[in-house]
Design a protein around this motif. Sequence first.
Motif, PDB file in Angstrom:
ATOM      1  N   ARG A  21       0.879  -1.165   0.000  1.00 38.32           N
ATOM      2  CA  ARG A  21       0.000   0.000   0.000  1.00 38.32           C
ATOM      3  C   ARG A  21       0.913   1.211   0.000  1.00 38.32           C
ATOM      4  O   ARG A  21       1.945   1.217   0.680  1.00 38.32           O
ATOM      5  CB  ARG A  21      -0.849   0.026   1.265  1.00 38.32           C
ATOM      6  N   LEU A  29      -2.920   4.269  -2.243  1.00 38.35           N
ATOM      7  CA  LEU A  29      -2.913   3.250  -3.292  1.00 38.35           C
ATOM      8  C   LEU A  29      -2.933   1.900  -2.595  1.00 38.35           C
ATOM      9  O   LEU A  29      -2.067   1.637  -1.757  1.00 38.35           O
ATOM     10  CB  LEU A  29      -1.649   3.370  -4.149  1.00 38.35           C
ATOM     11  N   TRP A  81      -3.150  -0.739  -8.774  1.00 41.73           N
ATOM     12  CA  TRP A  81      -3.632  -0.248  -7.486  1.00 41.73           C
ATOM     13  C   TRP A  81      -4.953   0.492  -7.671  1.00 41.73           C
ATOM     14  O   TRP A  81      -5.144   1.219  -8.664  1.00 41.73           O
ATOM     15  CB  TRP A  81      -2.640   0.744  -6.882  1.00 41.73           C
ATOM     16  N   ILE A  83      -7.049   3.623  -6.329  1.00 41.65           N
ATOM     17  CA  ILE A  83      -6.790   4.890  -5.641  1.00 41.65           C
ATOM     18  C   ILE A  83      -7.946   5.113  -4.675  1.00 41.65           C
ATOM     19  O   ILE A  83      -9.111   5.161  -5.095  1.00 41.65           O
ATOM     20  CB  ILE A  83      -6.706   6.072  -6.622  1.00 41.65           C
ATOM     21  N   GLN A  92      -7.856   4.463 -10.714  1.00 41.20           N
ATOM     22  CA  GLN A  92      -6.875   3.372 -10.825  1.00 41.20           C
ATOM     23  C   GLN A  92      -5.551   3.941 -11.282  1.00 41.20           C
ATOM     24  O   GLN A  92      -5.484   4.901 -12.049  1.00 41.20           O
ATOM     25  CB  GLN A  92      -7.358   2.279 -11.783  1.00 41.20           C
ATOM     26  N   TYR A 109      -3.387   5.446 -15.918  1.00 40.19           N
ATOM     27  CA  TYR A 109      -4.257   5.925 -14.839  1.00 40.19           C
ATOM     28  C   TYR A 109      -5.586   6.416 -15.381  1.00 40.19           C
ATOM     29  O   TYR A 109      -5.701   6.805 -16.541  1.00 40.19           O
ATOM     30  CB  TYR A 109      -3.587   7.087 -14.061  1.00 40.19           C
ATOM     31  N   THR A 124      -1.044  10.834  -6.791  1.00 37.87           N
ATOM     32  CA  THR A 124      -0.757   9.398  -6.635  1.00 37.87           C
ATOM     33  C   THR A 124       0.353   8.960  -7.593  1.00 37.87           C
ATOM     34  O   THR A 124       1.167   8.102  -7.239  1.00 37.87           O
ATOM     35  CB  THR A 124      -2.031   8.564  -6.849  1.00 37.87           C
ATOM     36  N   LEU A 128       3.713   7.046  -6.525  1.00 39.38           N
ATOM     37  CA  LEU A 128       4.094   5.759  -7.118  1.00 39.38           C
ATOM     38  C   LEU A 128       5.499   5.843  -7.720  1.00 39.38           C
ATOM     39  O   LEU A 128       6.294   4.906  -7.601  1.00 39.38           O
ATOM     40  CB  LEU A 128       3.083   5.346  -8.200  1.00 39.38           C
TER      41      LEU A 128
END
Length: 199
Positions: A21, A29, A81, A83, A92, A109, A124, A128
Amino acid sequence: MPLLVGPAVPPGWMAASPQPRIAAEGLLLRPWQPADRPTVVAGYADPAIQRWHCRSMTDGEAADWIAAWPGRWRGETGAGWAIVDADRVVGQLSLRRVVLAEGLAEVSYWVLPGARGRRVAPRTLAALAEWCFGTLRLHRLELSHSTANPPSCRVAQRAGFAAEGTKRGEGYHVDGWHDMHLHARLAGDDATGATTSTG
Ligand SMILES: CC(C)(COP(=O)(O)OP(=O)(O)OC[C@H]1O[C@@H](n2cnc3c(N)ncnc32)[C@H](O)[C@@H]1OP(=O)(O)O)[C@@H](O)C(=O)NCCC(=O)NCCS
């Protein structure tokens, strides 16, 4: 023949590690769960997501899509992941391609319509990227978007992905071939140092 040098974690590292995570400026995430299926269906029913990700999704396909991610993680070819914002899935973010031997991954994304405009994607994506460089020890993260999708270009810039050029006729969409902007962030890049849009 074994590789003499490896730019990232060694083969087998992802397979032996749980998918993490990742906290991202008030967002989280987390790996997809079977109960997220209705949200995935809703995402791929949105016209903008359908347009830029070139697909719709039935309930069964969403179940398969969620179920495929752990295998891609263990196979070290990708990672997906959800979101999460205050316990609600709002989008996503994925590594749609991972090549550990080349220190390379490519991201993808989308954000649900009701959550757009609040920097969910760039916040995010930046988190990442930090994880990919810091933990996976990747060297380069790439993303591509159609030249007709300026919001995605803004996400790339805000997350520190420099514009590198235009790939002619690379993306096939419902209205035909699109030129695609290529953006990338390198491990040593200043996260705020992305160049301006190429188009
Ligand atoms: C592109 C996308 C991921 C941006 O996510 P986000 O979390 O809303 O990102 P931001 O809040 O940083 O907004 C990025 C841009 O979206 C646009 N935007 C802002 N609010 C918006 C809204 N309510 N609806 C649509 N677009 C909006 C703006 O152009 C903004 O850039 P700006 O702030 O410099 O003007 C999201 O719009 C999306 O999922 N679109 C459909 C799927 C898609 O394009 N995926 C990427 C394929 S490469």
